[in-house]
Design a protein around this motif. Structure first.
Motif, PDB file in Angstrom:
ATOM      1  N   GLY A 130     -47.972  49.981  -6.155  1.00 48.94           N
ATOM      2  CA  GLY A 130     -47.352  49.009  -5.262  1.00 48.94           C
ATOM      3  C   GLY A 130     -46.719  47.861  -6.019  1.00 48.94           C
ATOM      4  N   LYS A 131     -47.349  47.458  -7.114  1.00 47.16           N
ATOM      5  CA  LYS A 131     -46.821  46.360  -7.919  1.00 47.16           C
ATOM      6  C   LYS A 131     -45.461  46.713  -8.504  1.00 47.16           C
ATOM      7  CE  LYS A 131     -47.106  42.372 -10.043  1.00 47.16           C
ATOM      8  NZ  LYS A 131     -47.059  41.107  -9.292  1.00 47.16           N
ATOM      9  N   ARG A 132     -45.280  47.952  -8.964  1.00 44.83           N
ATOM     10  CA  ARG A 132     -43.982  48.367  -9.521  1.00 44.83           C
ATOM     11  C   ARG A 132     -42.881  48.255  -8.472  1.00 44.83           C
ATOM     12  NH1 ARG A 132     -47.519  52.190 -11.503  1.00 44.83           N
ATOM     13  NH2 ARG A 132     -48.035  51.753 -13.675  1.00 44.83           N
ATOM     14  N   LEU A 133     -43.172  48.666  -7.266  1.00 45.35           N
ATOM     15  CA  LEU A 133     -42.165  48.576  -6.208  1.00 45.35           C
ATOM     16  C   LEU A 133     -41.858  47.115  -5.878  1.00 45.35           C
ATOM     17  CD1 LEU A 133     -43.234  51.458  -3.803  1.00 45.35           C
ATOM     18  CD2 LEU A 133     -41.585  51.494  -5.678  1.00 45.35           C
ATOM     19  N   GLU A 134     -42.867  46.266  -5.928  1.00 51.43           N
ATOM     20  CA  GLU A 134     -42.640  44.827  -5.702  1.00 51.43           C
ATOM     21  C   GLU A 134     -41.724  44.251  -6.773  1.00 51.43           C
ATOM     22  OE1 GLU A 134     -46.321  42.744  -5.529  1.00 51.43           O
ATOM     23  OE2 GLU A 134     -47.144  44.003  -3.922  1.00 51.43           O
ATOM     24  N   LEU A 135     -41.946  44.646  -8.027  1.00 52.71           N
ATOM     25  CA  LEU A 135     -41.117  44.156  -9.123  1.00 52.71           C
ATOM     26  C   LEU A 135     -39.674  44.631  -8.967  1.00 52.71           C
ATOM     27  CD1 LEU A 135     -43.645  44.749 -12.034  1.00 52.71           C
ATOM     28  CD2 LEU A 135     -42.889  42.526 -11.174  1.00 52.71           C
ATOM     29  N   LEU A 136     -39.497  45.883  -8.586  1.00 56.36           N
ATOM     30  CA  LEU A 136     -38.146  46.395  -8.334  1.00 56.36           C
ATOM     31  C   LEU A 136     -37.480  45.622  -7.197  1.00 56.36           C
ATOM     32  CD1 LEU A 136     -38.251  50.313  -8.529  1.00 56.36           C
ATOM     33  CD2 LEU A 136     -36.766  48.784  -9.832  1.00 56.36           C
ATOM     34  N   ARG A 137     -38.247  45.340  -6.160  1.00 57.65           N
ATOM     35  CA  ARG A 137     -37.685  44.647  -4.997  1.00 57.65           C
ATOM     36  C   ARG A 137     -37.258  43.220  -5.347  1.00 57.65           C
ATOM     37  NH1 ARG A 137     -37.992  46.288   0.204  1.00 57.65           N
ATOM     38  NH2 ARG A 137     -39.737  47.686  -0.154  1.00 57.65           N
ATOM     39  N   GLU A 138     -37.912  42.621  -6.327  1.00 58.56           N
ATOM     40  CA  GLU A 138     -37.510  41.265  -6.731  1.00 58.56           C
ATOM     41  C   GLU A 138     -36.123  41.276  -7.373  1.00 58.56           C
ATOM     42  OE1 GLU A 138     -40.001  38.289  -8.358  1.00 58.56           O
ATOM     43  OE2 GLU A 138     -41.830  39.451  -7.996  1.00 58.56           O
ATOM     44  N   ILE A 139     -35.775  42.402  -8.000  1.00 58.60           N
ATOM     45  CA  ILE A 139     -34.472  42.490  -8.658  1.00 58.60           C
ATOM     46  C   ILE A 139     -33.413  43.088  -7.731  1.00 58.60           C
ATOM     47  CG2 ILE A 139     -33.209  43.636 -10.530  1.00 58.60           C
ATOM     48  CD1 ILE A 139     -35.605  43.339 -12.288  1.00 58.60           C
ATOM     49  N   ILE A 140     -33.795  44.129  -6.976  1.00 62.66           N
ATOM     50  CA  ILE A 140     -32.815  44.835  -6.136  1.00 62.66           C
ATOM     51  C   ILE A 140     -32.806  44.302  -4.714  1.00 62.66           C
ATOM     52  CG2 ILE A 140     -31.991  47.154  -5.487  1.00 62.66           C
ATOM     53  CD1 ILE A 140     -33.815  48.300  -7.610  1.00 62.66           C
ATOM     54  N   LYS A 141     -33.760  43.446  -4.385  1.00 64.42           N
ATOM     55  CA  LYS A 141     -33.910  42.910  -3.027  1.00 64.42           C
ATOM     56  C   LYS A 141     -34.302  44.026  -2.071  1.00 64.42           C
ATOM     57  CE  LYS A 141     -32.730  39.118  -4.952  1.00 64.42           C
ATOM     58  NZ  LYS A 141     -33.819  38.246  -5.433  1.00 64.42           N
ATOM     59  N   ASP A 142     -33.665  44.108  -0.926  1.00 65.22           N
ATOM     60  CA  ASP A 142     -34.094  45.073   0.089  1.00 65.22           C
ATOM     61  C   ASP A 142     -33.484  46.446  -0.171  1.00 65.22           C
ATOM     62  OD1 ASP A 142     -35.614  43.229   1.520  1.00 65.22           O
ATOM     63  OD2 ASP A 142     -33.847  42.467   2.554  1.00 65.22           O
TER      64      ASP A 142
ATOM     65  N   SER B 257     -38.666  36.652 -15.433  1.00 66.92           N
ATOM     66  CA  SER B 257     -38.440  36.351 -16.848  1.00 66.92           C
ATOM     67  C   SER B 257     -39.613  35.570 -17.426  1.00 66.92           C
ATOM     68  CB  SER B 257     -37.148  35.551 -17.023  1.00 66.92           C
ATOM     69  OG  SER B 257     -36.028  36.316 -16.625  1.00 66.92           O
ATOM     70  N   ALA B 258     -40.193  34.684 -16.614  1.00 68.63           N
ATOM     71  CA  ALA B 258     -41.274  33.831 -17.092  1.00 68.63           C
ATOM     72  C   ALA B 258     -42.573  34.619 -17.296  1.00 68.63           C
ATOM     73  CB  ALA B 258     -41.520  32.682 -16.112  1.00 68.63           C
ATOM     74  N   ILE B 259     -42.813  35.633 -16.469  1.00 65.33           N
ATOM     75  CA  ILE B 259     -44.080  36.355 -16.565  1.00 65.33           C
ATOM     76  C   ILE B 259     -43.983  37.643 -17.413  1.00 65.33           C
ATOM     77  CG2 ILE B 259     -44.840  35.496 -14.310  1.00 65.33           C
ATOM     78  CD1 ILE B 259     -44.267  38.287 -13.170  1.00 65.33           C
ATOM     79  N   ALA B 260     -42.767  37.994 -17.805  1.00 62.92           N
ATOM     80  CA  ALA B 260     -42.580  39.226 -18.587  1.00 62.92           C
ATOM     81  C   ALA B 260     -43.252  39.104 -19.959  1.00 62.92           C
ATOM     82  CB  ALA B 260     -41.102  39.527 -18.758  1.00 62.92           C
TER      83      ALA B 260
END
Length: 324
Positions: free
Chosen positions: A147-159, A316-319
């Motif tokens: 689920g976390k991976r999908l959340e990270l993708l959604r932060e970049i690609i949005k919906d 970027s800050a948490i990477a």
């Protein structure tokens, strides 16, 4: 899982006593060195060697290592059989396919696994707390990360609502990874398409299928195939203009967009701790399987720019690493 030994405690005890223990009596090399078989990726072998050095072992003085690659997959049974024929004292196996090959080759030589998602579900061990056979080591068991991976993708690609999943169906642990990823995707109302690749030769066709499906994002499930050919997959993903997330850092390191998951390098280093304890007489059946303790987020900013994607400042800050 409650009886699993903590990583820090486990390593501290072993580091303090490693040099005090006599070497195992089963050494098979002509000059009396212990023989360790390593079945996996060469990059992990170097991290494993580092772990042995940290414990005070000197290669070609205390130990000898026989290396066999984990690719191509159809040669794994033969490679595992070779290590058994050489009378290895311990076999370290990286990835579920390698562990399965080693398990089929021997039920007596201790096997230390690294990089397998579901050691209980695949039948490698009876339980994480008490493995019960000749296999122990390190698991990548982290269902919440799907689920976390999908959340990270959604932060970049949005919906986005259309997701493709790239997997190797021959990998024995894929059922676990797929189940958790599908569960997380469905919870977000996503439409899911599965794309299979069993070998490097399948990759071009897999991305041709992805182009026809036209998903908005792609998740790569863990497998030695995906790690070994990470650069080629990254190239295909970029050519397809497909935002993709992987489990391991080899993908963004090879030009892919991003990865989030356990550190396989850390797992390989920690495997040395298990080997050390087994060489001193511990039984694999009594050594609890460790779960991952170190997770990495790696983002390739150059690839994000090429895909016309903006990486939020929060990411970027948490990477753990930004590749520019």
């Amino acid at each position: 899982m409650g009886t699993t030994i903590g990583r820090r405690e486990f390593i501290t005890v072993l580091s303090a006593t490693a040099l005090a223990w006599p070497l195992a009596a089963r050494a098979r090399t002509p000059n009396g060195m212990v023989l360790i078989g390593f079945l996996g990726l060469e990059r992990r072998l170097e991290k494993f060697r580092q772990g042995l050095r940290d414990l005070g072992y000197v290669e070609r003085r205390d130990i000898a290592i026989e290396y066999r690659p984990s690719d191509p997959a159809d040669r794994l049974p033969g490679f595992a059989a070779e290590l058994v024929t050489l009378n290895a004292d311990v076999i370290v196996a990286g990835g579920s396919l390698a562990v399965r090959a080693a398990q089929q080759a021997t039920r007596t030589i201790p096997i230390v696994m690294t990089g397998t998602s579901d050691p209980v579900g695949t039948g490698f061990v009876a339980s994480l707390a008490r493995p019960g056979g000749n296999i122990t080591g390190l698991s990548l068991l982290s269902p919440e990360l799907s689920g976390k991976r999908l959340e990270l993708l959604r932060e970049i690609i949005k919906d986005f609502s259309r997701l493709a999943i790239l997997l190797n169906p021959d990998d024995p642990a894929v059922v676990f990874s797929l189940r958790e990823t599908e569960k997380a995707a469905r919870a977000s109302g996503m439409e899911i398409s599965l794309v299979e690749a069993r070998s490097r030769e399948d990759l071009d066709g897999a991305f041709a299928s992805i182009a026809k499906i036209r998903p908005e994002a792609l998740v790569m499930l863990p497998a030695s195939l995906m790690t070994r050919y990470a650069s080629r997959i990254a190239e295909l993903a970029l050519n397809s203009r497909m935002p993709t997330i992987s489990y391991f850092r080899e993908f963004p390191g090879g030009g892919g967009l991003m990865s989030y998951g356990p550190s396989l390098d850390d797992s390989a280093r920690r495997a040395a701790v298990y080997v050390a304890r087994i060489l001193k007489g511990a039984k694999p059946s009594d050594l609890p399987v460790q779960q991952p303790t170190k997770f990495e987020l790696v983002i390739n900013l150059k690839t994000a720019k090429a895909l016309h994607l903006s990486v939020p400042k929060r990411l970027s800050a948490i990477a753990d690493e930004l590749i520019e």
